[in-house]
Design a protein around this motif. Sequence first.
Motif, PDB file in Angstrom:
ATOM      1  N   GLU A  27     -20.704 -59.156 -66.153  1.00  0.00           N
ATOM      2  CA  GLU A  27     -21.734 -59.848 -66.916  1.00  0.00           C
ATOM      3  C   GLU A  27     -22.919 -60.223 -66.031  1.00  0.00           C
ATOM      4  N   ALA A  28     -22.622 -60.544 -64.772  1.00  0.00           N
ATOM      5  CA  ALA A  28     -23.700 -61.004 -63.895  1.00  0.00           C
ATOM      6  C   ALA A  28     -24.298 -59.890 -63.063  1.00  0.00           C
ATOM      7  N   LEU A  29     -23.683 -58.698 -63.109  1.00  0.00           N
ATOM      8  CA  LEU A  29     -24.156 -57.613 -62.257  1.00  0.00           C
ATOM      9  C   LEU A  29     -25.499 -57.088 -62.747  1.00  0.00           C
ATOM     10  N   THR A  30     -26.350 -56.758 -61.838  1.00  0.00           N
ATOM     11  CA  THR A  30     -27.648 -56.182 -62.189  1.00  0.00           C
ATOM     12  C   THR A  30     -27.803 -54.857 -61.478  1.00  0.00           C
ATOM     13  N   ALA A  31     -28.792 -54.074 -61.905  1.00  0.00           N
ATOM     14  CA  ALA A  31     -28.890 -52.692 -61.454  1.00  0.00           C
ATOM     15  C   ALA A  31     -29.771 -52.557 -60.227  1.00  0.00           C
ATOM     16  N   ILE A  54     -32.891 -46.048 -65.123  1.00  0.00           N
ATOM     17  CA  ILE A  54     -33.195 -44.801 -65.810  1.00  0.00           C
ATOM     18  C   ILE A  54     -33.311 -43.677 -64.783  1.00  0.00           C
ATOM     19  N   ALA A  55     -32.606 -42.583 -65.038  1.00  0.00           N
ATOM     20  CA  ALA A  55     -32.708 -41.389 -64.204  1.00  0.00           C
ATOM     21  C   ALA A  55     -33.652 -40.404 -64.895  1.00  0.00           C
ATOM     22  N   TYR A  56     -34.793 -40.127 -64.267  1.00  0.00           N
ATOM     23  CA  TYR A  56     -35.812 -39.258 -64.848  1.00  0.00           C
ATOM     24  C   TYR A  56     -35.726 -37.853 -64.252  1.00  0.00           C
ATOM     25  N   ALA A 143     -35.178 -38.602 -69.826  1.00  0.00           N
ATOM     26  CA  ALA A 143     -34.772 -39.893 -69.275  1.00  0.00           C
ATOM     27  C   ALA A 143     -33.344 -40.195 -69.713  1.00  0.00           C
ATOM     28  N   GLU A 144     -32.496 -40.553 -68.754  1.00  0.00           N
ATOM     29  CA  GLU A 144     -31.097 -40.901 -69.034  1.00  0.00           C
ATOM     30  C   GLU A 144     -30.821 -42.309 -68.519  1.00  0.00           C
ATOM     31  N   ASP A 145     -30.349 -43.172 -69.396  1.00  0.00           N
ATOM     32  CA  ASP A 145     -30.027 -44.549 -69.029  1.00  0.00           C
ATOM     33  C   ASP A 145     -28.625 -44.574 -68.395  1.00  0.00           C
ATOM     34  N   VAL A 146     -28.576 -44.878 -67.110  1.00  0.00           N
ATOM     35  CA  VAL A 146     -27.303 -44.915 -66.381  1.00  0.00           C
ATOM     36  C   VAL A 146     -26.943 -46.343 -65.974  1.00  0.00           C
ATOM     37  N   THR A 147     -27.531 -47.330 -66.668  1.00  0.00           N
ATOM     38  CA  THR A 147     -27.280 -48.726 -66.313  1.00  0.00           C
ATOM     39  C   THR A 147     -25.797 -49.068 -66.409  1.00  0.00           C
ATOM     40  N   LYS A 148     -25.176 -48.712 -67.517  1.00  0.00           N
ATOM     41  CA  LYS A 148     -23.759 -49.051 -67.707  1.00  0.00           C
ATOM     42  C   LYS A 148     -22.891 -48.360 -66.662  1.00  0.00           C
ATOM     43  N   GLN A 149     -23.204 -47.112 -66.348  1.00  0.00           N
ATOM     44  CA  GLN A 149     -22.416 -46.401 -65.344  1.00  0.00           C
ATOM     45  C   GLN A 149     -22.508 -47.085 -63.986  1.00  0.00           C
ATOM     46  N   ILE A 150     -23.718 -47.554 -63.641  1.00  0.00           N
ATOM     47  CA  ILE A 150     -23.895 -48.224 -62.359  1.00  0.00           C
ATOM     48  C   ILE A 150     -23.148 -49.552 -62.337  1.00  0.00           C
ATOM     49  N   ILE A 151     -23.230 -50.310 -63.434  1.00  0.00           N
ATOM     50  CA  ILE A 151     -22.527 -51.594 -63.508  1.00  0.00           C
ATOM     51  C   ILE A 151     -21.020 -51.383 -63.364  1.00  0.00           C
ATOM     52  N   ASP A 152     -20.484 -50.430 -64.106  1.00  0.00           N
ATOM     53  CA  ASP A 152     -19.046 -50.166 -64.041  1.00  0.00           C
ATOM     54  C   ASP A 152     -18.627 -49.712 -62.645  1.00  0.00           C
ATOM     55  N   THR A 153     -19.427 -48.858 -62.042  1.00  0.00           N
ATOM     56  CA  THR A 153     -19.081 -48.352 -60.714  1.00  0.00           C
ATOM     57  C   THR A 153     -19.144 -49.450 -59.662  1.00  0.00           C
ATOM     58  N   ASP A 154     -20.180 -50.294 -59.741  1.00  0.00           N
ATOM     59  CA  ASP A 154     -20.281 -51.403 -58.790  1.00  0.00           C
ATOM     60  C   ASP A 154     -19.091 -52.349 -58.929  1.00  0.00           C
ATOM     61  N   ALA A 155     -18.701 -52.653 -60.157  1.00  0.00           N
ATOM     62  CA  ALA A 155     -17.553 -53.530 -60.377  1.00  0.00           C
ATOM     63  C   ALA A 155     -16.276 -52.894 -59.837  1.00  0.00           C
ATOM     64  N   GLN A 202     -20.907 -44.251 -56.736  1.00  0.00           N
ATOM     65  CA  GLN A 202     -21.945 -45.277 -56.729  1.00  0.00           C
ATOM     66  C   GLN A 202     -23.215 -44.765 -56.041  1.00  0.00           C
ATOM     67  N   ALA A 203     -23.040 -44.104 -54.896  1.00  0.00           N
ATOM     68  CA  ALA A 203     -24.189 -43.563 -54.171  1.00  0.00           C
ATOM     69  C   ALA A 203     -24.892 -42.469 -54.967  1.00  0.00           C
ATOM     70  N   ALA A 204     -24.113 -41.629 -55.661  1.00  0.00           N
ATOM     71  CA  ALA A 204     -24.711 -40.552 -56.450  1.00  0.00           C
ATOM     72  C   ALA A 204     -25.544 -41.107 -57.603  1.00  0.00           C
ATOM     73  N   LEU A 205     -25.070 -42.157 -58.263  1.00  0.00           N
ATOM     74  CA  LEU A 205     -25.812 -42.755 -59.367  1.00  0.00           C
ATOM     75  C   LEU A 205     -27.110 -43.386 -58.872  1.00  0.00           C
ATOM     76  N   ARG A 206     -27.048 -44.093 -57.766  1.00  0.00           N
ATOM     77  CA  ARG A 206     -28.261 -44.708 -57.222  1.00  0.00           C
ATOM     78  C   ARG A 206     -29.264 -43.647 -56.771  1.00  0.00           C
ATOM     79  N   GLN A 207     -28.734 -42.518 -56.273  1.00  0.00           N
ATOM     80  CA  GLN A 207     -29.612 -41.422 -55.877  1.00  0.00           C
ATOM     81  C   GLN A 207     -30.349 -40.847 -57.089  1.00  0.00           C
ATOM     82  N   ARG A 208     -29.655 -40.725 -58.218  1.00  0.00           N
ATOM     83  CA  ARG A 208     -30.285 -40.192 -59.423  1.00  0.00           C
ATOM     84  C   ARG A 208     -31.416 -41.090 -59.908  1.00  0.00           C
ATOM     85  N   VAL A 209     -31.261 -42.395 -59.736  1.00  0.00           N
ATOM     86  CA  VAL A 209     -32.307 -43.321 -60.161  1.00  0.00           C
ATOM     87  C   VAL A 209     -33.459 -43.321 -59.168  1.00  0.00           C
TER      88      VAL A 209
END
Length: 287
Positions: A27-31, A54-56, A143-155, A202-209
Amino acid sequence: MRGLIAIGGIVALTLAGCGQRAQKSEEALTAYDVEAPPAEAPSPPPAPTAAPQIAYSYSLTYRLSGNRIGVVQQRQIALCTQLGSARCRIVSSSVGTTGEGSGHAFGETKLLIDARIAQSFMRRLDGVVGNAGGETAARQTNAEDVTKQIIDTDARVRAKQALADRLMRLIQTANGKVGDLVAAERAFADVQEELDAARSNQAALRQRVAMSDITISYTAREASSIASPVTDSLRNAGVTLGTSVATLINIAISALPWLLALAGLGWLLRRLGWRGIARRIRRRNDA
């Protein structure tokens, strides 16, 4: 036996506690924030923010003269190289023609560009094409919204890290049997493997953004002048002549055995003599 049960209970409680922490932290995690000032060298990941991640990806198609495609491609690649590998990377590039001597050239370039400067960089790409007398035939943005994927991966990373730390402390302070210690070390190895996989994702998702894909396609402009058909015919004259000669050679090779057979038959007839053959035929008919 009691030591094994105790270690199993600790591992189960650790997993349950990590699951609750992962749920609360979700709930508190941010992207990941990519709006920081651009840097020439990669910097440590900044603190996460609540902004959507968002991954563009971009697709550009340019139409220009076929003989200018290679030049334009090299100039655009040079723009990427000047930015440095931290902000722009060349994934692949190709250029060629659709057929021998046809003159229909094409090319493609794939780049990874810092998402913060993607728009300004594409304007520079358009400028290179415009200076070469070309034009933009098509432009597409995905544009692909990967916010949820990043939150889940970070958790998941935090949960696995907490579990690995607890298991390590358990191993370091364990005074039980050797079998119990081996079981704990095996559990730690499994958790560490899962942690490495989660960190890689996690690194791959951040790279896409942080880095956007740009696919550049080059197509040759179709000729529209009155002299174009004549020019194309002259350009293809060598190919046409070569094809005709090759066809004649194939016909000659195919007919060669028959020509040799006819030549041998004619030589035999001359050898025996036409008159002698005719006399033998008459004698046979008289008899």
